[in-house]
Design a protein around this motif. Structure first.
Motif, PDB file in Angstrom:
ATOM      1  N   GLY A  52       0.633   6.219  -4.389  1.00  0.00           N
ATOM      2  CA  GLY A  52       0.509   4.935  -5.059  1.00  0.00           C
ATOM      3  C   GLY A  52       0.918   4.941  -6.514  1.00  0.00           C
ATOM      4  N   THR A  58       4.172  -2.402  -4.797  1.00  0.00           N
ATOM      5  CA  THR A  58       4.271  -3.482  -5.785  1.00  0.00           C
ATOM      6  C   THR A  58       5.728  -3.825  -6.065  1.00  0.00           C
ATOM      7  N   ALA A 135      -2.016  -4.283 -10.200  1.00  0.00           N
ATOM      8  CA  ALA A 135      -1.470  -3.257  -9.305  1.00  0.00           C
ATOM      9  C   ALA A 135      -1.462  -1.883  -9.950  1.00  0.00           C
ATOM     10  N   GLU A 139      -3.072   0.036  -6.824  1.00  0.00           N
ATOM     11  CA  GLU A 139      -2.205   0.790  -5.905  1.00  0.00           C
ATOM     12  C   GLU A 139      -2.388   2.303  -6.001  1.00  0.00           C
ATOM     13  N   SER A 144       0.018   3.365  -1.627  1.00  0.00           N
ATOM     14  CA  SER A 144       0.988   2.277  -1.461  1.00  0.00           C
ATOM     15  C   SER A 144       0.894   1.603  -0.100  1.00  0.00           C
ATOM     16  N   PHE A 147      -2.162  -0.572   0.013  1.00  0.00           N
ATOM     17  CA  PHE A 147      -1.975  -1.688  -0.911  1.00  0.00           C
ATOM     18  C   PHE A 147      -1.081  -2.756  -0.278  1.00  0.00           C
TER      19      PHE A 147
END
Length: 334
Positions: A52, A58, A135, A139, A144, A147
């Protein structure tokens, strides 16, 4: 501190029992004392967990939102609509905004496509800046893959809550779109994560959530600014995000990585499919015809029967609007 030949530090690792984050050189969990079975230094992981810290999810979701908004700007320019002024509703429906109106066919894919549609430069900019800020904390905490799943699901549940409110509580003609239901979902994700891990910062985050909902929701709607905020989508996103945060921070946090990665890929593909379906929808084409008639100084004959595949009662619902706007008042923004 253990280090490899290149001088790099070993990565932090999560405890399989309680999920606590521990240093790369720890042999036992700092919270529960369970032994940490770390992979050998320099060994490739058995399953490719999406890190992440790169903010991959994101970047993908924000990039897709920006791509859709550029399409909106190009479509508005081609129809001689001002880039900084309000657009007609067919411009929103074309790219996936959610329309709730009696007689108009309900298109379920719009519950998802509406997350990527925005109603102006300011609307887009505010949502993307807020997403970037949240984020950076959310995240890396959940990874990731998780998320991406959370963002898509909370956006979907947000507009689902909006549709339920429109159906059971306050029936009205509504056109709504925006990423802030999913952005509130990210806020809820952080809130649930901190609460499950007994981090006292959850209290400050909860106060911020209440503040933003009250200020940008109920206060703005009560004012005479002409802007309408979709409070149901915000609250739906926040609550569903908090539930996901509570789940992600549980003991099984480090498991099922392959399933999570597949779920993240499926979520992104579902978003692409929903946006494609919006382009092929007959609803926005009928709305475009009605908007075009409304912009003429001398309106042409009324549409009857079917147009673009819509029945007459649907056209009546689309046409029941004041001066060039598909819905009464300003469209709902999230």
């Amino acid at each position: 501190m253990t280090a490899g030949p290149s001088g790099e530090r070993r990565r932090s690792q999560h405890c399989a029992r309680c999920g606590a984050l521990n240093g790369g050189d720890f042999s036992r969990c700092i919270r529960c004392g369970a032994p940490l079975l770390a992979p050998p230094a320099h060994a490739a992981p058995a399953r490719g967990r999406l890190d992440g810290r790169s903010l991959l999810a994101t970047k993908i979701l924000g990039g897709l939102t920006a791509f859709v908004f550029v399409g909106q700007l190009m479509a508005a320019h081609s129809r001689d609509l001002g880039l900084l002024s309000a657009w007609d509703t067919s411009s929103y429906l074309r790219f996936g905004a959610l329309l709730l109106a009696p007689g108009v066919p309900f298109e379920p894919f719009r519950l998802l496509s509406a997350v990527f549609v925005h109603m102006g430069v300011l609307h887009f900019g505010m949502n993307m800046v807020t997403l970037g800020m949240l984020a950076r904390a959310a995240e890396p905490a959940v990874g990731s893959a998780r998320f991406a799943i959370a963002y898509v699901l909370t956006g979907l549940f947000g507009f689902g809550a909006s549709a339920a409110w429109n159906l059971f509580v306050q029936p009205e003609v509504v056109c709504t779109a925006g990423a802030s239901g999913a952005v509130f979902g990210v806020l809820g994700l952080l809130l649930g994560w901190l609460l499950r891990r007994r981090d006292p910062r959850w209290k400050d985050l909860a106060l911020q959530a209440v503040f933003y909902i009250v200020l940008f929701g109920f206060v703005v709607n009560a004012s005479s600014t002409g802007i309408r905020i979709n409070n149901a989508a915000h609250i739906g996103g926040l609550v569903s995000g908090a539930l996901l945060g509570l789940t992600y921070a549980g003991p099984a946090r480090g498991r099922y990585e392959g399933v999570m990665n597949a779920g993240a890929l499926a979520s992104v593909l579902a978003c692409l499919a929903a946006l494609a379906l919006a382009q092929r929808s007959p609803v926005w084409r009928a709305a475009e015809s009605l908007d075009g008639n409304a912009r003429q100084e001398a309106p042409g004959p009324a549409l009857h029967g079917q147009a673009n595949g819509l029945p007459e009662d649907a056209l009546d619902a689309l046409g029941a609007r004041p001066a060039g706007s598909l819905v009464p008042g300003a469209p709902d923004a999230t």
